[in-house]
Design an enzyme around this catalytic site. Structure first.
Site, PDB file in Angstrom:
ATOM      1  N   ASP A   1      13.047  58.878  35.855  1.00 19.31           N
ATOM      2  CA  ASP A   1      11.716  58.465  36.285  1.00 19.31           C
ATOM      3  C   ASP A   1      10.853  57.997  35.123  1.00 19.31           C
ATOM      4  O   ASP A   1       9.688  57.670  35.311  1.00 19.31           O
ATOM      5  CB  ASP A   1      10.993  59.633  36.981  1.00 19.31           C
ATOM      6  CG  ASP A   1      11.527  59.850  38.388  1.00 19.31           C
ATOM      7  OD1 ASP A   1      11.993  58.879  38.991  1.00 19.31           O
ATOM      8  OD2 ASP A   1      11.484  60.998  38.856  1.00 19.31           O
TER       9      ASP A   1
ATOM     10  N   ASP B   1       7.341  48.815  34.977  1.00 21.42           N
ATOM     11  CA  ASP B   1       6.350  49.709  35.604  1.00 21.42           C
ATOM     12  C   ASP B   1       4.985  49.554  34.935  1.00 21.42           C
ATOM     13  O   ASP B   1       3.955  49.517  35.601  1.00 21.42           O
ATOM     14  CB  ASP B   1       6.793  51.176  35.472  1.00 21.42           C
ATOM     15  CG  ASP B   1       8.081  51.470  36.191  1.00 21.42           C
ATOM     16  OD1 ASP B   1       8.083  51.476  37.423  1.00 21.42           O
ATOM     17  OD2 ASP B   1       9.091  51.694  35.503  1.00 21.42           O
TER      18      ASP B   1
ATOM     19  N   GLU C   1       0.685  56.594  39.648  1.00 18.17           N
ATOM     20  CA  GLU C   1       1.840  57.384  39.264  1.00 18.17           C
ATOM     21  C   GLU C   1       2.174  57.192  37.781  1.00 18.17           C
ATOM     22  O   GLU C   1       2.792  58.053  37.157  1.00 18.17           O
ATOM     23  CB  GLU C   1       3.045  56.988  40.129  1.00 18.17           C
ATOM     24  CG  GLU C   1       4.284  57.812  39.848  1.00 18.17           C
ATOM     25  CD  GLU C   1       5.422  57.492  40.788  1.00 18.17           C
ATOM     26  OE1 GLU C   1       6.559  57.367  40.315  1.00 18.17           O
ATOM     27  OE2 GLU C   1       5.162  57.383  42.000  1.00 18.17           O
ATOM     28  N   GLU C   2       1.743  56.084  37.208  1.00 21.73           N
ATOM     29  CA  GLU C   2       2.067  55.782  35.819  1.00 21.73           C
ATOM     30  C   GLU C   2       1.081  56.370  34.817  1.00 21.73           C
ATOM     31  O   GLU C   2       1.301  56.258  33.606  1.00 21.73           O
ATOM     32  CB  GLU C   2       2.131  54.266  35.619  1.00 21.73           C
ATOM     33  CG  GLU C   2       3.128  53.557  36.512  1.00 21.73           C
ATOM     34  CD  GLU C   2       4.539  54.092  36.362  1.00 21.73           C
ATOM     35  OE1 GLU C   2       4.915  54.492  35.240  1.00 21.73           O
ATOM     36  OE2 GLU C   2       5.264  54.136  37.370  1.00 21.73           O
TER      37      GLU C   2
ATOM     38  N   ASP D   1       1.422  53.778  43.677  1.00 25.22           N
ATOM     39  CA  ASP D   1       2.677  53.730  42.934  1.00 25.22           C
ATOM     40  C   ASP D   1       2.930  52.244  42.703  1.00 25.22           C
ATOM     41  O   ASP D   1       3.341  51.525  43.617  1.00 25.22           O
ATOM     42  CB  ASP D   1       3.815  54.348  43.747  1.00 25.22           C
ATOM     43  CG  ASP D   1       5.146  54.338  43.000  1.00 25.22           C
ATOM     44  OD1 ASP D   1       5.219  53.714  41.923  1.00 25.22           O
ATOM     45  OD2 ASP D   1       6.119  54.937  43.508  1.00 25.22           O
TER      46      ASP D   1
ATOM     47  N   LEU E   1       5.118  50.262  41.171  1.00 19.81           N
ATOM     48  CA  LEU E   1       6.426  49.644  41.398  1.00 19.81           C
ATOM     49  C   LEU E   1       7.462  50.728  41.656  1.00 19.81           C
ATOM     50  O   LEU E   1       8.112  51.226  40.750  1.00 19.81           O
ATOM     51  CB  LEU E   1       6.835  48.773  40.197  1.00 19.81           C
ATOM     52  CG  LEU E   1       8.046  47.869  40.436  1.00 19.81           C
ATOM     53  CD1 LEU E   1       7.785  46.894  41.587  1.00 19.81           C
ATOM     54  CD2 LEU E   1       8.398  47.090  39.179  1.00 19.81           C
ATOM     55  N   ASP E   2       7.622  51.063  42.907  1.00 21.68           N
ATOM     56  CA  ASP E   2       8.595  52.068  43.311  1.00 21.68           C
ATOM     57  C   ASP E   2      10.002  51.465  43.274  1.00 21.68           C
ATOM     58  O   ASP E   2      10.211  50.337  43.723  1.00 21.68           O
ATOM     59  CB  ASP E   2       8.274  52.550  44.731  1.00 21.68           C
ATOM     60  CG  ASP E   2       9.297  53.550  45.235  1.00 21.68           C
ATOM     61  OD1 ASP E   2       9.265  54.703  44.768  1.00 21.68           O
ATOM     62  OD2 ASP E   2      10.133  53.171  46.080  1.00 21.68           O
TER      63      ASP E   2
ATOM     64  N   GLU F   1       2.695  58.493  47.254  1.00 24.93           N
ATOM     65  CA  GLU F   1       3.766  58.037  48.142  1.00 24.93           C
ATOM     66  C   GLU F   1       3.663  58.655  49.540  1.00 24.93           C
ATOM     67  O   GLU F   1       3.579  57.930  50.545  1.00 24.93           O
ATOM     68  CB  GLU F   1       5.127  58.374  47.511  1.00 24.93           C
ATOM     69  CG  GLU F   1       5.358  57.631  46.206  1.00 24.93           C
ATOM     70  CD  GLU F   1       6.514  58.193  45.385  1.00 24.93           C
ATOM     71  OE1 GLU F   1       7.249  57.378  44.796  1.00 24.93           O
ATOM     72  OE2 GLU F   1       6.682  59.434  45.318  1.00 24.93           O
TER      73      GLU F   1
END
Length: 407
Positions: free
Chosen positions: A133, A139, A162-163, A181, A183-184, A344
């Site tokens: 991850d 990302d 998320e980053e 998020d 770029l999942d 998410e």
């Protein structure tokens, strides 16, 4: 031999970004209009897309004055005063979000992204997690694209990503909070497996305005999913599809690359009450609890409440697996404490519920949970209502053994 400067990931990142500064607008591409192209699309797609005035329920929707309507509705037209008429500030925000996603779509599809998809040890995983991850340049660029668009919108007080380890306070008077998020599924980019962007939109909690900036940024970002005013995901695949909800159904828009518009292609997605597909990493079978193993064994043999054998379909890209589930029914799941509640689980559960399905952690409705940490992880089960009810009836479906990739 390449110099150290030109071969570094940060050099490649910055040089690639310069290629993505502008996504041409419809006016820039076709200053004289494109009636010929829209007519060709009409002949291909038929009457599956309703015109804007019909969507708005206007009494004049069938009048002769509508003959000029080409039958296609863009995302901004759909949410504007001629469509479902959301707040003007939200229309502006969506305009900037869709623009960011067009840039990410171009980034993902570009032949220049090869090095950007590779892990380079640029930093630790936000909120903890496995090395798989760990952030990659792709990302990071996607995160910067979204942050830049939100800043330029003037409508966002805080962004939680998320980053990033902590929320980013953008402006004091922005009416909205965005969680994302960016770029999942980016670790699959080298194999051209579909990826996606996920976002959720909340109202800023004005009662917190007098708190210190860091504190109010965090509390605004930890709102329950039941307070979402909009959510969406963008699937980057053979087509670029933006699926969204504003609390009154779920809609899908497909990017017309010739004009730069997201065109309404499904005004009302309804997930089938039951499907015949389950989506999960079967390699983890022996780490699953007894309840989940019994459920999967039962439906695979056609011995469940639905007397047909289920098939497995697993892409290992959350947005892609969910999009298929929305259209065909069934269940998409990750039974480990792995997926983030804020970025998410909440936005995707809102979308699924508005399509007639259910989002759960295996025991409780996702949107009823109160986040306590920004990067809080949990099991996630999304899908058809009847399938979800059957799954939860087995009780013990949350995986607690070997929760990480490293084991």
């Amino acid at each position: 031999m390449q110099s150290t400067t030109t071969s570094s990931p940060f050099y490649r990142l910055s040089s690639f970004q310069s290629k993505l500064q502008f996504f041409p607008s419809k006016t820039q591409l076709f200053p004289l209009g494109i009636p010929f192209y829209r007519q060709r699309m009409s002949s291909i797609l038929g009457h599956g897309v309703r015109p804007l005035k019909a969507l708005a329920g206007s009494p004049s929707s069938s009048s002769a004055g509508d003959n000029d309507d080409d039958g296609f509705v863009t995302l901004i037209e759909y949410v504007g005063k001629g469509g479902i008429n959301v707040e003007d500030d939200l229309v502006v925000l969506l305009h900037h979000i869709q623009y960011a996603c067009k840039r990410i779509a171009a980034l993902v599809a570009s032949p220049f992204n090869t090095s950007l998809g590779k892990q380079t040890g640029l930093g630790a995983v936000a909120g903890g997690g496995s090395d798989r991850d760990a952030p990659k340049p792709l990302d990071i660029v996607s995160n910067e694209i979204i942050l830049s668009s939100l800043q330029k919108s003037g409508k966002v007080a805080v962004m939680a990503s998320e980053e990033n380890d902590a929320p980013i306070w953008i402006c004091d008077d922005g009416p909205y909070v965005v969680v994302t998020d960016p770029l999942d599924g980016s670790r699959n980019i080298d194999a051209s497996i579909p990826t996606g962007t996920i976002f959720g939109i909340y109202k800023r909690l004005e009662e917190l305005d007098d708190l210190p900036k860091e504190e109010k940024a965090m509390l605004n970002s930890l709102q329950s999913g039941s307070r979402l005013v909009a959510a969406g995901y963008v699937l980057y695949s053979s087509a670029t599809i933006l699926c969204t909800t504003f609390g009154s159904g779920t809609q899908a828009f497909t990017l017309d690359h010739s004009t730069g518009d997201f065109i309404l292609t499904n005004p009302s997605i309804k997930i089938p009450p039951r499907g015949q597909i389950y989506s999960v990493n079967d390699a983890r079978y022996f780490d699953w609890p007894e309840g989940l193993r019994r459920y999967i064994d039962t439906i695979r043999q056609g011995k469940g409440r639905y007397p047909k054998k289920y098939s497995a379909r697993y892409i290992c890209s959350l947005v892609a697996d969910l999009h298929r589930t929305l259209l065909y029914g069934g269940v998409a799941m990750n039974p480990r404490d792995h997926l983030r509640l804020v970025y998410e689980a909440n936005p995707l559960s809102f979308i699924v519920e508005q399509a007639g399905g259910r989002g759960s952690n295996g025991k409780s409705r996702i949107l009823s949970l109160q986040p306590v940490k920004l990067h809080q992880r949990l099991p996630l089960f999304l899908g058809s209502l009847e399938d979800m009810e059957e799954l939860e009836s087995y009780g013990d479906v949350q995986q607690k053994v070997n929760p990480g990739y490293e084991v």
